[in-house]
Design an enzyme around this catalytic site. Structure first.
Site, short mmCIF file in Angstrom:
data_model
loop_
_atom_site.label_atom_id
_atom_site.label_comp_id
_atom_site.label_asym_id
_atom_site.label_seq_id
_atom_site.Cartn_x
_atom_site.Cartn_y
_atom_site.Cartn_z
CG HIS A 111 -0.22 0.37 2.49
ND1 HIS A 111 0.60 -0.51 3.15
CD2 HIS A 111 -0.18 1.51 3.22
CE1 HIS A 111 1.09 0.06 4.22
NE2 HIS A 111 0.64 1.29 4.29
C1 UD1 Z 1 -2.28 5.63 5.96
C2 UD1 Z 1 -0.99 6.17 6.57
C3 UD1 Z 1 0.11 5.12 6.43
C4 UD1 Z 1 -0.32 3.77 6.95
C5 UD1 Z 1 -1.62 3.37 6.28
C6 UD1 Z 1 -2.11 2.05 6.81
C7 UD1 Z 1 -0.60 8.59 6.45
C8 UD1 Z 1 0.19 9.64 5.79
N1 UD1 Z 1 -0.51 7.35 5.92
O1 UD1 Z 1 -2.04 5.49 4.57
O2 UD1 Z 1 1.24 5.54 7.15
O3 UD1 Z 1 0.68 2.83 6.69
O4 UD1 Z 1 -2.60 4.38 6.54
O5 UD1 Z 1 -3.27 1.64 6.17
O6 UD1 Z 1 -1.25 8.86 7.43
N2 UD1 Z 1 -9.46 4.72 1.88
C9 UD1 Z 1 -10.66 4.05 1.84
N3 UD1 Z 1 -11.21 3.69 3.04
C10 UD1 Z 1 -10.67 3.96 4.23
C11 UD1 Z 1 -9.45 4.66 4.25
C12 UD1 Z 1 -8.86 5.03 3.07
O7 UD1 Z 1 -11.21 3.78 0.79
O8 UD1 Z 1 -11.23 3.59 5.29
C13 UD1 Z 1 -8.82 5.09 0.60
C14 UD1 Z 1 -9.14 6.48 0.16
O9 UD1 Z 1 -9.24 6.48 -1.22
C15 UD1 Z 1 -7.91 7.26 0.52
C16 UD1 Z 1 -6.81 6.24 0.37
O10 UD1 Z 1 -7.41 4.99 0.73
O11 UD1 Z 1 -7.77 8.38 -0.28
C17 UD1 Z 1 -5.62 6.49 1.22
O12 UD1 Z 1 -6.00 6.68 2.60
P1 UD1 Z 1 -5.09 7.61 3.56
O13 UD1 Z 1 -5.62 7.56 4.95
O14 UD1 Z 1 -4.92 8.94 2.93
O15 UD1 Z 1 -3.68 6.94 3.50
P2 UD1 Z 1 -3.25 5.41 3.54
O16 UD1 Z 1 -2.67 5.05 2.23
O17 UD1 Z 1 -4.35 4.56 4.10
#
Ligand code: UD1
Length: 364
Positions: free
Chosen positions: A206
């Site tokens: 991821h």
């Molecule tokens: C975040 C953390 C990362 C951690 C990871 C674990 C930061 C900068 N990054 O990254 O350090 O390793 O979580 O999972 O804080 N999304 C969904 N559903 C959810 C959450 C996210 O669909 O419940 C999708 C959304 O499109 C979102 C993307 O995942 O834009 C990324 O989510 P985000 O929280 O921005 O960062 P992660 O890649 O999850």
């Protein structure tokens, strides 16, 4: 009464706060509240973990959701400031290195509320990772720094942190693992997928640097294509990675891989079972490097650096990067070569959360 606000936001935070929050609720000296920022919000990224880890519902849910770094960090700050200004706890406890961690630390610090950072001092020395920025900034404004491994102590000393603020306590994520390992054996995930123990690869992917660019994601998919011809690959997929596979039009390539089990994000217990019975783990996660080290499962990390070097020096981890030839070579060696000598790092014994709470009690 010591008044603590515990903060969680994203999936890897839940297993770190769970053992601390539950223990605080049992101690009469503490009054603990749990705030969930809502950085992760899908049921499979959040609610499932609360249930499986035996955590109560959060006292307050901020519902921030997804967004750019600034939008997400600022969203948490704006909402949390309103709450902390009223609550004025003795300490705000943050864990790990996600955007919610940094946002909460900044808000508390500017309201003159002490900040405790669990998993302090880890450094990848790679500032292109958003987590590295979050780690450096959070540590710099935290009064109490709880450290998992020797490198954390060294890094904080090099950055001039006062020894009196730094506490080597071990690893709270391993507390959750130790506590749930037996229960995880009841998971039927292997039967459900028709897999035999030690006869498959467990994989996670991821990191933005791996999945947000067509070339790097394509390279990694090529590797998966090769590996799944030899051994089944189970990949519970992060929402970010699923979106990127679709965005770059890789759906058909993935669908053709008959040995690949591409699954929705998995709950804590199923994933623990999956990991603990696997032949080898392929990952770009931080926490999984630590969990495999505890479990003694070989871990191949698809990154150029790690903020958790003890998983290499003492544990089962090896950093391989993302070049296909290197990855295939490491995979073959993990399957057919001599297993690496390994041991569990000091204080990864299931008691880190107790140590943290004892220290908070004596210092606050
Ligand atoms: C975040 C953390 C990362 C951690 C990871 C674990 C930061 C900068 N990054 O990254 O350090 O390793 O979580 O999972 O804080 N999304 C969904 N559903 C959810 C959450 C996210 O669909 O419940 C999708 C959304 O499109 C979102 C993307 O995942 O834009 C990324 O989510 P985000 O929280 O921005 O960062 P992660 O890649 O999850």
């Amino acid at each position: 009464m010591i008044r603590i606000v515990n903060i969680v936001g994203a999936r890897p935070n839940f297993m770190k706060i769970a053992p601390i929050h539950r223990r605080m609720l049992k101690r009469s000296e503490f009054s603990a509240k749990l705030i969930h920022t809502g950085q992760h919000y899908d049921e499979k990224m959040s609610k499932t973990f609360f249930e499986e880890l035996g955590m109560p519902e959060p006292d307050i849910y901020l519902g921030i959701g997804s967004g750019s770094h600034a939008v997400q960090t600022a969203g948490v700050m704006i909402e949390l400031e309103k709450i902390l200004s009223k609550e004025k706890p003795d300490l705000v406890l943050v864990v790990g290195d996600v955007n919610s961690t940094l946002a909460a630390a900044i808000v508390a610090s500017k309201l003159h509320v002490k900040v405790g950072h669990v998993e302090a001092g880890l450094r990848s020395f790679d500032r292109s990772m958003p987590e590295e920025i979050n780690r450096i900034l959070t540590d710099s404004i935290s009064e109490m720094l709880f450290v998992t491994e020797q490198s954390g102590l060294d890094n904080l000393a090099n950055e001039g942190k006062d020894d009196n603020q730094v506490f080597f306590v071990g690893n709270v994520m391993i507390d959750s693992l130790v506590e749930h390992l037996e229960k995880a054996q009841d998971s039927t995930i292997l039967q459900d997928l028709g897999l035999q123990p030690r006869n498959y690869v467990a994989m996670t992917l991821h990191r933005p640097s791996n999945v947000d660019h067509k070339e790097s994601l394509g390279r990694i998919l090529q590797v998966i294509h090769k590996i799944q011809q030899e051994l089944a690959v189970v990949l519970p997929i992060h929402p970010r990675t699923r979106k990127m596979i679709e965005h770059f039009g890789f759906q058909d390539d993935v669908a053709q891989m008959k040995g690949l089990h591409l699954l929705d994000p998995m709950g804590y217990l199923d994933f623990l079972r999956l990991m603990s019975q696997s032949r080898v783990v392929l990952t770009d996660s931080g926490g999984i490097q630590e969990e495999t080290t505890y479990l003694g499962i070989p871990c191949i990390t698809l990154r150029e650096n790690t903020e958790r070097p003890v998983t290499i020096t003492l544990g089962t981890n090896q950093l391989v990067g993302t070049q296909p030839e290197q990855l295939i070579k490491a995979f073959d060696a993990a399957l057919h070569g001599q297993p690496k000598d390994h041991q569990v790092p000091p204080l990864w014994d299931g008691k880190a959360s107790e140590r943290i709470i004892d220290i908070l009690q004596s210092q606050l």
